[in-house]
Scaffold this motif. Structure first.
Motif, PDB file in Angstrom:
ATOM      1  N   ASN A 223       0.836  -1.206   0.000  1.00 15.12           N
ATOM      2  CA  ASN A 223       0.000   0.000   0.000  1.00 15.12           C
ATOM      3  C   ASN A 223       0.866   1.249   0.000  1.00 15.12           C
ATOM      4  O   ASN A 223       1.910   1.298   0.667  1.00 15.12           O
ATOM      5  N   THR A 225       0.296   5.355   0.774  1.00 19.10           N
ATOM      6  CA  THR A 225      -0.702   6.242   1.360  1.00 19.10           C
ATOM      7  C   THR A 225      -0.134   7.644   1.577  1.00 19.10           C
ATOM      8  O   THR A 225       0.968   7.794   2.117  1.00 19.10           O
ATOM      9  N   LYS A 376      -9.458   2.939   1.939  1.00 24.59           N
ATOM     10  CA  LYS A 376      -8.877   4.134   1.314  1.00 24.59           C
ATOM     11  C   LYS A 376      -8.549   5.224   2.322  1.00 24.59           C
ATOM     12  O   LYS A 376      -7.505   5.855   2.256  1.00 24.59           O
ATOM     13  N   TYR A 406      -4.900   8.878   2.830  1.00 29.57           N
ATOM     14  CA  TYR A 406      -5.621   8.466   1.625  1.00 29.57           C
ATOM     15  C   TYR A 406      -4.729   7.480   0.883  1.00 29.57           C
ATOM     16  O   TYR A 406      -3.628   7.816   0.448  1.00 29.57           O
ATOM     17  N   THR A 407      -5.187   6.231   0.752  1.00 23.75           N
ATOM     18  CA  THR A 407      -4.406   5.176   0.119  1.00 23.75           C
ATOM     19  C   THR A 407      -4.590   5.217  -1.392  1.00 23.75           C
ATOM     20  O   THR A 407      -5.710   5.068  -1.887  1.00 23.75           O
TER      21      THR A 407
END
Length: 409
Positions: A223, A225, A376, A406-407
């Protein structure tokens, strides 16, 4: 570095002891062949288990059952273990502990084997710490080990017994199935799963259970972010000769910062653990006036101008609520790179007192708790322990922050 990693691990394991791993829809088959529908605590075991905890219903009492009473158990149609007596070689794979025997030294053990592929030809795995062994079987045949062993040659080099390739070449025979890839096949889950899956498709035998299906559920292993934040920072310097009370409190400030977090989801324990690294821009600027310790000077003005990139590295633990909603806990150690940051001492009229003091880099610890939704958006409350950044005297720089995330992917 090892000390800091150990501290982070202990911190998160302590937090983990308060977190709940959920019970999931499952079954087990007892020694009489009865299949019991139940709920099993899914720990997504890295090492093959010897027991598990279960409940017959959500409201019923939690119980533990061992390998002695269970022939087989499965969770959510994507995790399955079977009890078998198999030949196990526990020779060390570490270079400094290799023996000179080329052939494995087998002893019969009763274990739970993890089912990776089940079909015309089936593949199983056993893990215990650094020990990883694979097993295979055809329909109605007994389960046998896939032979692989590292050993030390008489000339002191490291040799490899790769008999598993010959075993599979003699077993995975099907019209249209190309065996050339077996010649260079690695002794890994991904390589073995691929050839067993392809063979089963060739035989039209179908695949009842495969780790491939499970891996699709774990596709989000990485991920990235974006993480803006609101910081509340405080800074104290102690044992100063320039002021009468020898402690300068530069007060607290509210500032803004920004980080970019990279996260790697670890492939065990149901995606609950991850490694995080988050380069973060931060700054702190403050000035205050204090009574001077010099009889020729009434006041001393202290100005701090501190800008740096923080580099927290650590672990995260997730507590899942539902598919798109989860709490998380972090523990990291942090180093930073500052940009020509200084503490300046002067008189009220601006005349310099003594020397301007450059700030140094140092380690401290970071703890956080947060909530992520829709996979998200996230919010986290974070606290940093005091960081010593003044070389010549004692100091403490602390930060508490609210971080929004916010991913991107």
């Amino acid at each position: 570095m090892k000390k800091h990693l150990k501290f982070v691990l202990i911190s998160l394991l302590t937090l983990n002891s308060f977190a709940q791993i959920s019970f999931e829809k499952a079954y087990y088959i007892d020694n009489t062949g009865n299949k019991i529908e139940c709920l099993i605590k899914n720990k997504d075991w890295r090492n093959n288990p010897t027991e598990f905890e279960y409940k017959l219903t959500e409201q019923s009492e939690e119980k533990e059952i061992t390998i002695a009473s269970v022939q087989e158990f499965g969770i959510n149609n994507n995790l399955k273990y079977i009890r078998q007596q198999v030949e196990m070689d526990r020779s060390s794979d570490e270079v400094k502990h290799l023996d000179t025997r080329r052939t494995p030294l087998y002893k019969v053990e009763k274990v739970f084997l993890k089912v990776l592929v089940e079909g015309s030809a089936s593949l199983y795995k056993y893990t215990d710490g650094n020990l990883i062994q694979f097993f295979y079987a055809n329909i109605n045949s007994e389960i046998k080990p896939l032979v692989y062993k590292k050993f030390k040659t008489t000339s002191g080099y490291i040799g490899e017994n790769t008999q598993y390739r010959e075993q599979l070449a003699n077993t995975l025979i099907c019209d249209g199935y190309k065996q050339n890839k077996i010649k260079k096949l690695k002794y890994t889950s991904s390589d073995l799963i691929a050839v067993f899956t392809e063979y089963n498709n060739c035989k039209n035998g179908g695949i009842k259970n495969t780790e491939v299906n499970k891996s699709k559920q774990k596709k989000d292993v990485f991920n990235l972010t974006l993480r803006p934040r609101i910081n509340n920072q405080s800074f104290k310097i102690r044992n100063l000769n320039y002021i009468t009370d020898r402690e300068a409190n530069l007060g607290s400030k509210t500032t803004f910062g920004f980080g970019i977090e990279t996260e790697y989801i670890l492939p065990f324990n149901n995606n609950k653990w991850s490694v995080i690294f988050e380069p973060t821009y931060q700054y702190f600027n403050s000035e205050n006036t204090f009574n001077s310790n010099d009889p020729n000077r009434e006041k001393t003005v202290i100005n701090v101008d501190y800008t740096s990139i923080e580099l927290p590295l650590g672990l995260r633990y997730y507590i899942f609520l539902k598919d798109n909603s989860k709490f998380f806990l972090n523990a990291c150690f942090l180093n930073d790179i500052n940009f020509n940051s200084l503490i300046k001492f002067s008189e009220v009229d601006g005349t310099q007192v003594g020397y301007n003091e450059p700030l140094e880099n140092n380690l401290n610890y970071v703890f956080g708790a947060g909530y992520k939704f829709l996979n998200k958006f996230s919010v986290e409350l974070r606290y940093q322990t005091g960081r010593h950044i003044v070389y010549t005297t004692s100091s403490s720089y602390k930060t508490a922050a609210v971080i929004f995330g916010y991913t991107l992917f």
